[in-house]
Scaffold this motif. Sequence first.
Motif, PDB file in Angstrom:
ATOM      1  N   VAL A  14      43.110  15.783 -18.124  1.00 35.20           N
ATOM      2  CA  VAL A  14      42.097  14.751 -17.976  1.00 35.20           C
ATOM      3  C   VAL A  14      41.196  15.191 -16.832  1.00 35.20           C
ATOM      4  O   VAL A  14      41.642  15.319 -15.691  1.00 35.20           O
ATOM      5  CB  VAL A  14      42.735  13.377 -17.660  1.00 35.20           C
ATOM      6  CG1 VAL A  14      41.660  12.325 -17.437  1.00 35.20           C
ATOM      7  CG2 VAL A  14      43.686  12.956 -18.774  1.00 35.20           C
ATOM      8  N   TYR A  27      43.791  16.228 -13.939  1.00 33.76           N
ATOM      9  CA  TYR A  27      45.154  15.723 -14.002  1.00 33.76           C
ATOM     10  C   TYR A  27      45.779  16.163 -15.324  1.00 33.76           C
ATOM     11  O   TYR A  27      45.130  16.124 -16.367  1.00 33.76           O
ATOM     12  CB  TYR A  27      45.144  14.188 -13.906  1.00 33.76           C
ATOM     13  CG  TYR A  27      46.467  13.537 -14.147  1.00 33.76           C
ATOM     14  CD1 TYR A  27      47.444  13.524 -13.162  1.00 33.76           C
ATOM     15  CD2 TYR A  27      46.752  12.922 -15.361  1.00 33.76           C
ATOM     16  CE1 TYR A  27      48.675  12.917 -13.376  1.00 33.76           C
ATOM     17  CE2 TYR A  27      47.973  12.315 -15.586  1.00 33.76           C
ATOM     18  CZ  TYR A  27      48.922  12.310 -14.590  1.00 33.76           C
ATOM     19  OH  TYR A  27      50.137  11.711 -14.806  1.00 33.76           O
ATOM     20  N   GLU A  28      47.033  16.581 -15.271  1.00 36.91           N
ATOM     21  CA  GLU A  28      47.758  16.957 -16.482  1.00 36.91           C
ATOM     22  C   GLU A  28      48.843  15.917 -16.747  1.00 36.91           C
ATOM     23  O   GLU A  28      49.801  15.811 -15.986  1.00 36.91           O
ATOM     24  CB  GLU A  28      48.398  18.340 -16.330  1.00 36.91           C
ATOM     25  CG  GLU A  28      49.130  18.791 -17.572  1.00 36.91           C
ATOM     26  CD  GLU A  28      49.699  20.192 -17.432  1.00 36.91           C
ATOM     27  OE1 GLU A  28      50.121  20.740 -18.474  1.00 36.91           O
ATOM     28  OE2 GLU A  28      49.741  20.737 -16.319  1.00 36.91           O
ATOM     29  N   PRO A  29      48.692  15.117 -17.813  1.00 39.05           N
ATOM     30  CA  PRO A  29      49.737  14.155 -18.131  1.00 39.05           C
ATOM     31  C   PRO A  29      51.041  14.878 -18.464  1.00 39.05           C
ATOM     32  O   PRO A  29      51.017  15.896 -19.164  1.00 39.05           O
ATOM     33  CB  PRO A  29      49.210  13.418 -19.366  1.00 39.05           C
ATOM     34  CG  PRO A  29      47.742  13.694 -19.387  1.00 39.05           C
ATOM     35  CD  PRO A  29      47.563  15.018 -18.724  1.00 39.05           C
ATOM     36  N   GLY A  38      53.361  18.688 -15.113  1.00 42.26           N
ATOM     37  CA  GLY A  38      52.292  17.701 -15.177  1.00 42.26           C
ATOM     38  C   GLY A  38      51.934  17.224 -13.782  1.00 42.26           C
ATOM     39  O   GLY A  38      52.527  17.630 -12.789  1.00 42.26           O
TER      40      GLY A  38
END
Length: 135
Positions: A14, A27-29, A38
């Motif tokens: 994101v 951001y990495e979920p 993440g």
Amino acid sequence: MSMVNPDDHKRRFVISYFMGDGSLSIYEPPIQNSGFVGGKFLERQRVIRHKAKFGDWMTEQDLLIELPGTVWINNYPFSLLETDKFTLRYIHKGKLDNIVSIDLIHQKMRNKVQGMSREIMNVFRLIDEEQSGAV
């Protein structure tokens, strides 16, 4: 992210761009059993354009590309697949002023209460318990 590593094509990020100061964060979920933890990929900061000199910062125009498209951030290629509704409205209507316009909000409020002036005055008189003429 579009990389040579075959596992990277499954990763989703994101990217948030902040128009107020021109910074962005990534951001990495977390995805279970992916092998990637993440979380924060890039702390909020201003980013230099790909293959540019210091001081040539990325702007929203660098991210407003036709989807799907690739944008380079800190020498990493990111495939932009989708965007949020606000960004779509911004793209289609032009400037931010066209989306959030005080004049437009004022006009909408005037249209809503048009013909209700007597009722509105009565409500304000009820609220003004001291009958000072001010609320």
